[in-house]
Design an enzyme around this catalytic site. Structure first.
Site, PDB file in Angstrom:
ATOM      1  N   CYS A  17       0.849  -1.189   0.000  1.00  0.00           N
ATOM      2  CA  CYS A  17       0.000   0.000   0.000  1.00  0.00           C
ATOM      3  C   CYS A  17       0.886   1.241   0.000  1.00  0.00           C
ATOM      4  O   CYS A  17       1.876   1.291   0.734  1.00  0.00           O
ATOM      5  CB  CYS A  17      -0.901  -0.014   1.233  1.00  0.00           C
ATOM      6  SG  CYS A  17      -2.032   1.372   1.350  1.00  0.00           S
ATOM      7  N   HIS A  41      -9.169  -3.625  -2.368  1.00  0.00           N
ATOM      8  CA  HIS A  41      -8.210  -2.909  -1.517  1.00  0.00           C
ATOM      9  C   HIS A  41      -8.557  -1.419  -1.468  1.00  0.00           C
ATOM     10  O   HIS A  41      -8.630  -0.819  -0.389  1.00  0.00           O
ATOM     11  CB  HIS A  41      -6.794  -3.128  -2.069  1.00  0.00           C
ATOM     12  CG  HIS A  41      -5.720  -2.392  -1.341  1.00  0.00           C
ATOM     13  ND1 HIS A  41      -4.796  -3.024  -0.549  1.00  0.00           N
ATOM     14  CD2 HIS A  41      -5.405  -1.072  -1.300  1.00  0.00           C
ATOM     15  CE1 HIS A  41      -3.956  -2.129  -0.044  1.00  0.00           C
ATOM     16  NE2 HIS A  41      -4.309  -0.929  -0.488  1.00  0.00           N
ATOM     17  N   GLU A  42      -8.781  -0.822  -2.640  1.00  0.00           N
ATOM     18  CA  GLU A  42      -9.073   0.616  -2.689  1.00  0.00           C
ATOM     19  C   GLU A  42     -10.437   0.931  -2.089  1.00  0.00           C
ATOM     20  O   GLU A  42     -10.605   1.958  -1.421  1.00  0.00           O
ATOM     21  CB  GLU A  42      -8.962   1.148  -4.118  1.00  0.00           C
ATOM     22  CG  GLU A  42      -7.601   0.977  -4.767  1.00  0.00           C
ATOM     23  CD  GLU A  42      -6.426   1.484  -3.941  1.00  0.00           C
ATOM     24  OE1 GLU A  42      -6.594   2.433  -3.143  1.00  0.00           O
ATOM     25  OE2 GLU A  42      -5.320   0.926  -4.071  1.00  0.00           O
TER      26      GLU A  42
END
Length: 171
Positions: free
Chosen positions: A91, A133-134
């Site tokens: 990330c 994830h986003e």
């Protein structure tokens, strides 16, 4: 276009829940363009507005090797998910750290594009993982939240040490 400052864990602003975009206008398009520029400069494959201290439901993604397949998702909603997969995720807000995160193998999402047009997208593999994830960022969730408390604490300590070293270097 301009580069935006990426927030780093454990900054509490990463935990804010993003609000829906009410109107896709020139200001939103500028944010999208700046987010892409920032993501490419940081060598990332995805970036949520929350990571750059803009608390609106905006995501930019480009998982292509050629870096020419831009995906903009404004107000994304997960419609369906299926299967199981997972990789060691990284990330931009947690540099140089990785951890295994279980994810759905396939997702179907609905969102608005850069011009405010609604679309649906079915994704699998890396794109599906990146979307999940986003989208987590938009609700204040980070990949470290999926890790064991011990691993999460180790990463937090490393990030706090990095922040102290960076602060000293800037003085």
């Amino acid at each position: 276009m301009s580069l935006l400052q990426v927030l780093h864990y454990p900054d509490e602003r990463l935990r804010k829940v993003a609000k829906p975009v009410v109107d896709v206008n020139d200001a939103i398009r500028r944010i999208v363009d700046d987010m892409f520029e920032t993501m490419y400069a940081e060598e990332g494959i995805g970036l949520a507005a929350t990571q750059v201290d803009i608390h609106q439901r905006i995501i930019v993604i480009d998982v292509s090797e050629s870096r020419d397949q831009r995906l903009v998702m404004i107000n994304p909603e997960l419609l369906e998910k299926s299967g199981e997969t997972g990789i060691d995720e990284g990330c931009l807000s947690i540099p140089d750290q990785r951890g295994f995160v279980p994810r759905a193998e396939k997702v179907k999402v609905q969102a608005l594009d850069r011009d405010g047009n609604s679309f649906e997208l079915e994704a699998d593999d890396l794109l599906a993982i990146c979307i999940q994830h986003e989208m987590d960022h938009l609700v204040g969730k980070l990949f470290v939240d999926y890790l064991s408390p011990l691993k999460r604490q180790r990463i937090r300590q490393k990030m706090e040490k990095l922040a102290r070293m960076t602060a000293r270097a800037e003085k």
